[in-house]
Motif scaffolding. Structure first.
Motif, mmCIF file in Angstrom:
data_model
loop_
_atom_site.group_PDB
_atom_site.id
_atom_site.type_symbol
_atom_site.label_atom_id
_atom_site.label_comp_id
_atom_site.label_asym_id
_atom_site.label_seq_id
_atom_site.Cartn_x
_atom_site.Cartn_y
_atom_site.Cartn_z
ATOM 1 N N GLY A 54 -8.880 -41.921 5.424
ATOM 2 C CA GLY A 54 -7.871 -42.042 4.373
ATOM 3 C C GLY A 54 -8.063 -43.275 3.517
ATOM 4 N N THR A 55 -8.549 -44.331 4.137
ATOM 5 C CA THR A 55 -8.776 -45.574 3.401
ATOM 6 C C THR A 55 -9.899 -45.430 2.380
ATOM 7 O OG1 THR A 55 -8.019 -46.915 5.271
ATOM 8 C CG2 THR A 55 -9.411 -48.004 3.638
ATOM 9 N N VAL A 56 -10.967 -44.749 2.754
ATOM 10 C CA VAL A 56 -12.130 -44.659 1.858
ATOM 11 C C VAL A 56 -12.034 -43.506 0.884
ATOM 12 C CG1 VAL A 56 -13.580 -45.660 3.653
ATOM 13 C CG2 VAL A 56 -13.526 -43.186 3.375
ATOM 14 N N ALA A 57 -11.104 -42.600 1.063
ATOM 15 C CA ALA A 57 -11.043 -41.394 0.228
ATOM 16 C C ALA A 57 -10.983 -41.696 -1.274
ATOM 17 C CB ALA A 57 -9.862 -40.523 0.652
ATOM 18 N N PRO A 58 -10.122 -42.626 -1.737
ATOM 19 C CA PRO A 58 -10.085 -42.892 -3.183
ATOM 20 C C PRO A 58 -11.417 -43.376 -3.736
ATOM 21 C CG PRO A 58 -8.149 -43.803 -2.092
ATOM 22 C CD PRO A 58 -9.093 -43.402 -1.008
ATOM 23 N N MET A 59 -12.107 -44.238 -2.992
ATOM 24 C CA MET A 59 -13.390 -44.755 -3.469
ATOM 25 C C MET A 59 -14.474 -43.690 -3.410
ATOM 26 S SD MET A 59 -13.173 -48.611 -1.922
ATOM 27 C CE MET A 59 -12.053 -48.170 -0.611
ATOM 28 N N ALA A 60 -14.429 -42.848 -2.392
ATOM 29 C CA ALA A 60 -15.398 -41.758 -2.315
ATOM 30 C C ALA A 60 -15.224 -40.798 -3.486
ATOM 31 C CB ALA A 60 -15.232 -41.014 -0.984
ATOM 32 N N ALA A 61 -13.969 -40.527 -3.830
ATOM 33 C CA ALA A 61 -13.697 -39.641 -4.963
ATOM 34 C C ALA A 61 -14.192 -40.258 -6.257
ATOM 35 C CB ALA A 61 -12.192 -39.348 -5.049
ATOM 36 N N MET A 62 -13.978 -41.561 -6.420
ATOM 37 C CA MET A 62 -14.451 -42.224 -7.627
ATOM 38 C C MET A 62 -15.963 -42.138 -7.746
ATOM 39 S SD MET A 62 -14.455 -46.188 -8.833
ATOM 40 C CE MET A 62 -16.092 -46.372 -8.152
ATOM 41 N N PHE A 63 -16.653 -42.417 -6.647
ATOM 42 C CA PHE A 63 -18.111 -42.387 -6.676
ATOM 43 C C PHE A 63 -18.619 -40.980 -6.985
ATOM 44 C CE2 PHE A 63 -22.410 -42.376 -5.108
ATOM 45 C CZ PHE A 63 -22.873 -43.630 -5.458
ATOM 46 N N LEU A 64 -18.009 -39.979 -6.371
ATOM 47 C CA LEU A 64 -18.425 -38.600 -6.584
ATOM 48 C C LEU A 64 -18.360 -38.223 -8.054
ATOM 49 C CD1 LEU A 64 -19.085 -35.694 -5.607
ATOM 50 C CD2 LEU A 64 -16.625 -35.374 -5.293
ATOM 51 N N PHE A 65 -17.220 -38.478 -8.681
ATOM 52 C CA PHE A 65 -17.057 -38.074 -10.072
ATOM 53 C C PHE A 65 -17.794 -39.000 -11.035
ATOM 54 C CE2 PHE A 65 -13.470 -35.879 -8.063
ATOM 55 C CZ PHE A 65 -13.655 -34.611 -8.582
#
Length: 432
Positions: A54-65
């Motif tokens: 849950g902690t890394v989800a926002p950053m993972a989403a940013m990197f993906l897009f």
């Protein structure tokens, strides 16, 4: 006992990644799970894993897009006019060519990918360097400087990893570094100009001491084929600017900014369903691989924090340091950050070493952000284009047709100097 298991867990992750016996994804998941079981936290593992992911989800989403967004922009030809302009306006003048190389590579490196930067910038400018007789090591060094400094951007791999490992918002981490980034960029420009001036003198001596290299006038060198200024170009440029403004003003969360930017770019550049599927699939492998590593890192940090292993290791580390040494971690880390790129790949350093250093520093009253900033001025930023730990380094020397040893001897000094300049600026500003 807890500290011992924590140290063994971290070492297992480092050895697994550095030895390439297992992939980073496997190492970041399996070893902390084993460590958590050995510490008696079996029942809490699912909670720790969920919290970490849950902690890394926002950053993972940013990197993906971000990867998909800038990949599509590159495909659309947004950077081609810049390539053409630099090739056309700098011909015949080695100093201008070297500076133009840094500018071009900096623009192309907006996607945060060293490999794509090298594949676009080096082939575009290598014929120009060869025609003028310029040293290919200058080309490699200038591209390396631009890409190294550019790796500090919020969507760059090191910054994403540092934010993930230390549970800091990526823009919160990067914004104080903005002046440091600009200091590095200006330093790269200055070094490029100096390398170009040195090449001018060498070439002038080679042709008899009087005159300059001949002006290149062939059509293939003018870059005219790159200039495609149509409505899509200006629409894409507007989208990129809006996304960047949204990021730096916090008008939208980073993932949301790139998400909306990607949607707009897809609709403008690939209106058909088939074309949209193709372009997304083309850039998906690189994006998905990094996102998987980030989620695996979430498992690692979640278990290490939740089980108390990270805190125990940090306390043990602080106990063996000389009195007052923990408070100086940002200083010596910033000075050693670039050379550390030769010892640790980004995953092992940012997910294995940095959290321990951060915890030791925090116990001594050092802001965790300062320790992250110290690492980012060199570790796999200015250090990555010369480090044998990254495949992109071999791509760069392969495209430039030079040997690794020659590239390192030529480029390490300017890259290390840029790292030191950024470290000093960070110390003066109080962000390190």
């Amino acid at each position: 006992m807890l500290a011992g298991i924590g140290i063994v867990t971290i070492l297992a992750v480092l050895i697994g990644i550095l030895s390439k016996r297992v992939s980073p994804i496997v190492a970041l998941i399996i070893f902390p799970i084993i460590g958590g079981i050995l510490t008696g936290h079996t029942s809490g593992l699912s909670i720790y894993i969920s919290q970490g992911i849950g902690t890394v989800a926002p950053m993972a989403a940013m990197f993906l897009f971000a990867i998909l967004f800038f990949g599509l922009m590159s495909d659309s030809g947004l950077f081609r006019p810049a390539v053409g302009l630099i090739v056309k306006t700098t011909k015949g003048n080695p100093a201008s060519i070297a500076v133009g190389t840094v500018l071009l590579a900096s623009i192309v490196h907006l996607d945060g990918s060293g490999a794509s930067t090298f594949m676009i910038a080096v082939p575009a400018l290598l014929p120009l360097y060869d025609r003028l007789g310029m040293d290919r090591r200058v080309l490699a060094a200038c591209v390396a400087m631009a890409a190294g400094v550019g790796n500090m951007l919020p969507w760059g791999g090191p910054t994403i990893r540092a934010a993930t490992a230390l549970d800091i918002g990526v823009m919160e981490l990067f914004m104080p570094l903005l002046p440091v980034y600009f200091a590095g960029f200006v330093s790269a420009i200055v070094f490029a100009w100096w390398l170009g001036i040195r090449e001018s003198r060498r070439l002038a001596g080679a042709i008899g001491g009087g005159g300059t290299p001949e002006t290149i006038a062939s059509d293939e060198m003018t870059g005219s084929e790159f200039a495609r200024f149509d409505w899509r170009f200006f629409a894409n440029l507007t989208i990129v600017l809006l996304v960047i403004v949204a990021l730096f003003t916090s008008a939208l969360p980073p993932a949301g900014a790139f998400m909306l930017g990607l949607v707009a770019a897809v609709l403008i550049n690939t209106p058909g369903f088939t074309e949209q599927e193709e372009v997304l699939k083309r850039h998906a492998p690189a994006a998905v691989t990094m996102v998987a590593i980030l989620f695996a890192a979430g498992v690692f940090t979640g278990i290490m924090r939740g089980s108390g292993m990270l805190e125990a290791v940090s306390q043990a580390g602080a106990a063996i340091l000389p009195e007052g040494a923990a408070g100086t971690i940002p200083v010596w880390l910033s000075l050693l950050a670039m050379p550390l790129s030769f010892l640790f790949d980004p995953d092992s350093f940012y997910f294995g070493i940095l959290p321990v250093l951060a915890n030791i520093g925090v116990d001594a009253g050092v802001p965790v952000e300062n320790i992250a900033h110290a690492a980012l001025v060199g570790q796999m930023t200015t250090g990555f284009p010369v480090s044998p730990m990254t495949p992109a380094t071999f791509l760069l020397i392969g495209l430039a047709r030079i040997e690794l040893a020659d590239h390192q001897r030529f480029s390490i000094l300017p890259l290390f100097t840029i790292s030191i300049v950024m470290a000093l600026v960070g110390m003066v500003l109080g962000v390190i």
